[in-house]
Design a protein around this motif. Structure first.
Motif, PDB file in Angstrom:
ATOM      1  N   VAL A  14      -3.474 -11.215  11.931  1.00 54.88           N
ATOM      2  CA  VAL A  14      -2.258 -11.582  12.661  1.00 54.88           C
ATOM      3  C   VAL A  14      -1.690 -12.798  11.941  1.00 54.88           C
ATOM      4  N   TYR A  15      -0.467 -12.682  11.407  1.00 51.60           N
ATOM      5  CA  TYR A  15       0.147 -13.825  10.715  1.00 51.60           C
ATOM      6  C   TYR A  15       0.557 -14.880  11.746  1.00 51.60           C
ATOM      7  N   SER A  16       0.787 -16.092  11.261  1.00 53.52           N
ATOM      8  CA  SER A  16       1.057 -17.198  12.196  1.00 53.52           C
ATOM      9  C   SER A  16       2.279 -16.920  13.084  1.00 53.52           C
ATOM     10  N   GLY A  18       2.921 -14.255  14.452  1.00 52.91           N
ATOM     11  CA  GLY A  18       2.541 -13.302  15.506  1.00 52.91           C
ATOM     12  C   GLY A  18       2.509 -11.851  15.045  1.00 52.91           C
ATOM     13  N   THR A  19       2.958 -11.586  13.783  1.00 54.07           N
ATOM     14  CA  THR A  19       2.945 -10.192  13.310  1.00 54.07           C
ATOM     15  C   THR A  19       1.504  -9.713  13.131  1.00 54.07           C
ATOM     16  N   ARG A  20       1.182  -8.617  13.805  1.00 52.88           N
ATOM     17  CA  ARG A  20      -0.142  -8.014  13.679  1.00 52.88           C
ATOM     18  C   ARG A  20      -0.078  -7.039  12.496  1.00 52.88           C
ATOM     19  N   ALA A  21      -0.228  -7.558  11.285  1.00 50.23           N
ATOM     20  CA  ALA A  21      -0.003  -6.752  10.074  1.00 50.23           C
ATOM     21  C   ALA A  21      -1.121  -5.741   9.857  1.00 50.23           C
ATOM     22  N   VAL A  22      -2.346  -6.119  10.177  1.00 57.86           N
ATOM     23  CA  VAL A  22      -3.497  -5.208  10.076  1.00 57.86           C
ATOM     24  C   VAL A  22      -4.172  -5.230  11.440  1.00 57.86           C
ATOM     25  N   GLY A  39       1.092   4.531   2.683  1.00 58.64           N
ATOM     26  CA  GLY A  39       1.814   4.131   3.891  1.00 58.64           C
ATOM     27  C   GLY A  39       3.175   3.580   3.554  1.00 58.64           C
ATOM     28  N   PRO A  40       4.087   3.567   4.531  1.00 54.62           N
ATOM     29  CA  PRO A  40       5.456   3.103   4.288  1.00 54.62           C
ATOM     30  C   PRO A  40       5.540   1.588   4.170  1.00 54.62           C
ATOM     31  N   ASN A  41       6.717   1.054   3.908  1.00 54.97           N
ATOM     32  CA  ASN A  41       6.937  -0.397   3.818  1.00 54.97           C
ATOM     33  C   ASN A  41       6.479  -1.054   5.111  1.00 54.97           C
ATOM     34  N   GLY A  42       5.766  -2.166   4.947  1.00 56.21           N
ATOM     35  CA  GLY A  42       5.353  -2.932   6.121  1.00 56.21           C
ATOM     36  C   GLY A  42       4.135  -2.388   6.842  1.00 56.21           C
ATOM     37  N   ALA A  43       3.474  -1.371   6.260  1.00 53.76           N
ATOM     38  CA  ALA A  43       2.330  -0.737   6.946  1.00 53.76           C
ATOM     39  C   ALA A  43       1.116  -1.660   7.031  1.00 53.76           C
ATOM     40  N   GLY A  44       1.019  -2.620   6.102  1.00 51.03           N
ATOM     41  CA  GLY A  44      -0.132  -3.524   6.092  1.00 51.03           C
ATOM     42  C   GLY A  44      -1.014  -3.352   4.863  1.00 51.03           C
ATOM     43  N   LYS A  45      -0.499  -2.651   3.850  1.00 49.04           N
ATOM     44  CA  LYS A  45      -1.294  -2.378   2.651  1.00 49.04           C
ATOM     45  C   LYS A  45      -1.589  -3.664   1.875  1.00 49.04           C
ATOM     46  N   THR A  46      -0.525  -4.406   1.541  1.00 46.54           N
ATOM     47  CA  THR A  46      -0.711  -5.628   0.750  1.00 46.54           C
ATOM     48  C   THR A  46      -1.576  -6.634   1.509  1.00 46.54           C
ATOM     49  N   THR A  47      -1.384  -6.727   2.816  1.00 41.02           N
ATOM     50  CA  THR A  47      -2.177  -7.669   3.607  1.00 41.02           C
ATOM     51  C   THR A  47      -3.669  -7.333   3.482  1.00 41.02           C
ATOM     52  N   THR A  48      -4.016  -6.069   3.587  1.00 44.18           N
ATOM     53  CA  THR A  48      -5.420  -5.650   3.459  1.00 44.18           C
ATOM     54  C   THR A  48      -5.962  -6.016   2.075  1.00 44.18           C
ATOM     55  N   MET A  85      -1.509  -7.171  -8.629  1.00 49.34           N
ATOM     56  CA  MET A  85      -0.718  -7.219  -7.410  1.00 49.34           C
ATOM     57  C   MET A  85       0.605  -6.483  -7.576  1.00 49.34           C
ATOM     58  N   GLN A  86       1.305  -6.347  -6.451  1.00 42.42           N
ATOM     59  CA  GLN A  86       2.552  -5.567  -6.398  1.00 42.42           C
ATOM     60  C   GLN A  86       3.578  -6.065  -7.433  1.00 42.42           C
ATOM     61  N   THR A  87       3.669  -7.399  -7.586  1.00 49.27           N
ATOM     62  CA  THR A  87       4.545  -7.960  -8.610  1.00 49.27           C
ATOM     63  C   THR A  87       3.642  -8.494  -9.717  1.00 49.27           C
ATOM     64  N   ASP A 162      -2.257  -2.985  -6.244  1.00 51.42           N
ATOM     65  CA  ASP A 162      -1.259  -2.886  -5.181  1.00 51.42           C
ATOM     66  C   ASP A 162       0.012  -2.284  -5.761  1.00 51.42           C
ATOM     67  N   GLU A 163       0.334  -1.079  -5.350  1.00 54.47           N
ATOM     68  CA  GLU A 163       1.540  -0.369  -5.815  1.00 54.47           C
ATOM     69  C   GLU A 163       1.656  -0.392  -7.343  1.00 54.47           C
ATOM     70  N   PRO A 164       0.674   0.180  -8.044  1.00 53.47           N
ATOM     71  CA  PRO A 164       0.673   0.047  -9.505  1.00 53.47           C
ATOM     72  C   PRO A 164       1.884   0.658 -10.205  1.00 53.47           C
ATOM     73  N   THR A 194      -0.086   2.802  -2.295  1.00 52.60           N
ATOM     74  CA  THR A 194       1.131   3.436  -2.782  1.00 52.60           C
ATOM     75  C   THR A 194       1.965   3.913  -1.597  1.00 52.60           C
ATOM     76  N   HIS A 195       3.285   3.986  -1.791  1.00 55.04           N
ATOM     77  CA  HIS A 195       4.042   4.716  -0.787  1.00 55.04           C
ATOM     78  C   HIS A 195       4.618   5.995  -1.387  1.00 55.04           C
ATOM     79  N   TYR A 196       4.110   6.372  -2.563  1.00 50.38           N
ATOM     80  CA  TYR A 196       4.505   7.644  -3.160  1.00 50.38           C
ATOM     81  C   TYR A 196       3.426   8.676  -2.855  1.00 50.38           C
TER      82      TYR A 196
HETATM   83  N1  LIG Z   1       3.113 -14.055   4.776  1.00 48.21           N
HETATM   84  C1  LIG Z   1       3.523 -13.352   5.838  1.00 48.21           C
HETATM   85  N2  LIG Z   1       3.870 -13.961   7.003  1.00 48.21           N
HETATM   86  C2  LIG Z   1       4.277 -13.250   8.078  1.00 48.21           C
HETATM   87  N3  LIG Z   1       4.375 -11.912   8.095  1.00 48.21           N
HETATM   88  C3  LIG Z   1       4.047 -11.239   6.993  1.00 48.21           C
HETATM   89  C4  LIG Z   1       3.610 -11.913   5.794  1.00 48.21           C
HETATM   90  N4  LIG Z   1       3.350 -10.993   4.833  1.00 48.21           N
HETATM   91  C5  LIG Z   1       3.615  -9.802   5.408  1.00 48.21           C
HETATM   92  N5  LIG Z   1       4.026  -9.928   6.688  1.00 48.21           N
HETATM   93  C6  LIG Z   1       4.368  -8.836   7.635  1.00 48.21           C
HETATM   94  O1  LIG Z   1       3.205  -8.050   7.831  1.00 48.21           O
HETATM   95  C7  LIG Z   1       3.520  -6.665   7.868  1.00 48.21           C
HETATM   96  C8  LIG Z   1       2.733  -5.933   6.799  1.00 48.21           C
HETATM   97  O2  LIG Z   1       3.183  -6.372   5.522  1.00 48.21           O
HETATM   98  P1  LIG Z   1       2.509  -5.894   4.162  1.00 48.21           P
HETATM   99  O3  LIG Z   1       3.140  -6.668   3.071  1.00 48.21           O
HETATM  100  O4  LIG Z   1       1.044  -5.951   4.297  1.00 48.21           O
HETATM  101  O5  LIG Z   1       2.973  -4.361   4.130  1.00 48.21           O
HETATM  102  P2  LIG Z   1       2.894  -3.313   2.932  1.00 48.21           P
HETATM  103  O6  LIG Z   1       2.280  -2.083   3.508  1.00 48.21           O
HETATM  104  O7  LIG Z   1       2.279  -3.902   1.750  1.00 48.21           O
HETATM  105  O8  LIG Z   1       4.443  -2.989   2.667  1.00 48.21           O
HETATM  106  P3  LIG Z   1       5.225  -2.642   1.263  1.00 48.21           P
HETATM  107  O9  LIG Z   1       5.075  -1.162   1.080  1.00 48.21           O
HETATM  108  O10 LIG Z   1       6.630  -3.012   1.579  1.00 48.21           O
HETATM  109  O11 LIG Z   1       4.630  -3.454   0.178  1.00 48.21           O
HETATM  110  C9  LIG Z   1       5.026  -6.580   7.741  1.00 48.21           C
HETATM  111  O12 LIG Z   1       5.570  -6.494   9.034  1.00 48.21           O
HETATM  112  C10 LIG Z   1       5.390  -7.888   7.062  1.00 48.21           C
HETATM  113  O13 LIG Z   1       6.697  -8.270   7.430  1.00 48.21           O
END
Ligand SMILES: Nc1ncnc2c1ncn2[C@@H]1O[C@H](COP(=O)(O)OP(=O)(O)OP(=O)(O)O)[C@@H](O)[C@H]1O
Ligand SMILES: [Mg+2]
Length: 334
Positions: A14-16, A18-22, A39-48, A85-87, A162-164, A194-196
């Motif tokens: 949970v980011y500060s 309040g977003t429950r990313a994972v 998974g699609p954008n924002g699914a929580g892949k990069t966070t994991t 990483m993604q970038t 991450d998204e190679p 990946t989201h492909y």
């Molecule tokens: N540093 C952060 N602070 C707050 N919220 C964040 C932060 N990084 C990501 N989020 C939020 O957490 C959720 C998951 O983000 P994440 O980057 O893990 O998704 P993703 O699956 O990698 O998406 P993408 O396909 O766009 O890369 C999103 O709602 C995002 O807005």
């Protein structure tokens, strides 16, 4: 049973704000597997990925790499990981060769071995010709390959990507897939996001579909697709504007009411897609049913396709993951 290389149990972030990313994910990856997070954008892949790579602290749950807890043994975990990483995180004012050598020195690869390994990686990634050029002058595909070379320089047990292939043109993407397959065959365990859907399907021997911070289903691409049990019939409709399209979509639904092999009707921007068991056999009856009331449904194209991971995603989430033209079905006109 061998012990898993990556082990995640009930992981939550949970980011500060309040977003429950994972949101409580559990999975494990066995040695040699090429595991994909789709998974699609924002699914929580990069966070994991960031938690596994020790770049971010989890809120709760367990994450282990090579049996080591990422929270308590971050330095040991980092030694075992190769990360892209993604970038791409390259030094654009250093040459390709210098970028690889820099990362190698950070990982304390002995000098003679580093020279040999750098030559080998430049060759493997098709960068030998441009090794002396600044990374800032590289194309997107070349940067990705250089980033991958950097991730591999210390011969990691686990490669996390991450998204190679995000943002690459189709040729570069296919070339990079070939390289990833080769690395996987050499025995490196891999986790990629990946989201492909094509990428997950083609490369990964196991895929977890992630949406809203949760794993909705996992399995081999073949298992996941077989679980659909129906083919997709895509109908392209000749519609004059959104209202006409919606009317025709309703007509399709009405005319197919009670059509036994039909499992689902999904409206699409170009018409409608139907989920139909044994579509090949059902097609003549399907067309007769749709032909019943004059011009209520104006079909201008039709395609039958086997289930894709996008259909799997739709089944479990009620939405499509498809994000780009390359993933659109090819519609045959008539
Ligand atoms: N540093 C952060 N602070 C707050 N919220 C964040 C932060 N990084 C990501 N989020 C939020 O957490 C959720 C998951 O983000 P994440 O980057 O893990 O998704 P993703 O699956 O990698 O998406 P993408 O396909 O766009 O890369 C999103 O709602 C995002 O807005
Ligand atoms: Mg991401």
């Amino acid at each position: 049973m061998t012990s898993p290389v990556i082990e995640v149990q009930d992981l939550t972030k949970v980011y500060s704000g309040g977003t429950r990313a994972v949101d409580g994910i559990t999975f494990s990856i066995q040695p040699g597997e090429l595991f994909g997070f789709l998974g699609p954008n924002g699914a929580g892949k990069t966070t994991t990925i960031r938690v596994l790579a020790t770049l971010l602290r989890a809120t709760s749950g367990i994450a282990r790499v090579a049996g080591l807890d990422v929270g308590t043994h971050p330095a040991d975990v980092r030694r075992r990981l190769g990360l892209a990483m993604q970038t791409p995180t390259l030094d654009t004012f250093a040459t390709g060769r210098e970028n690889i050598e820099l990362i190698g020195r950070m990982h304390r690869v002995p000098a003679a071995e580093l020279k040999r390994r750098t030559d080998e990686l430049l060759e493997l990634m098709g960068l030998a010709q441009v090794a002396r050029k600044m990374a800032g002058t590289y194309s997107g595909g070349m940067r990705r390959r250089l980033d991958l070379a950097c991730a591999l320089v210390h011969r990691p047990e686990v490669l996390i990507l991450d998204e190679p292939t995000e943002g690459l043109d189709p040729q570069s993407r296919i070339a990079l897939w070939g390289e990833l397959e080769r690395i996987s065959k050499d025995g490196t365990t891999m986790l990629l996001t990946t989201h492909y859907m094509e990428e997950a399907d083609r490369l990964c021997n196991r895929v977890a579909i992630i949406d809203n911070g949760r794993i909705v289903v996992d399995g081999s691409p073949a298992q996941l697709k077989a679980g659909i049990g129906a083919d997709t019939v895509t109908l392209q409709l000749d519609a004059h504007g959104p209202e006409d399209l919606a009317r025709q979509q309703t007509n399709v639904r009405d005319q197919l009411h009670g059509f036994e092999p039909l499992e689902a009707v999904t409206p699409e921007s170009f018409g409608v897609s139907l989920s139909i068991r044994g579509a090949g056999r059902a097609l003549p009856d399907l067309m007769r049913s749709l032909d019943r009331n004059g011009d209520g449904v104006r079909i201008v194209g039709l395609a039958v396709s086997q289930p894709t991971l996008d259909d799997v995603f739709l089944k479990y989430t009620g939405r499509r993951i498809r994000t780009e033209a390359a993933d659109q079905p090819i519609i045959l006109g008539w």
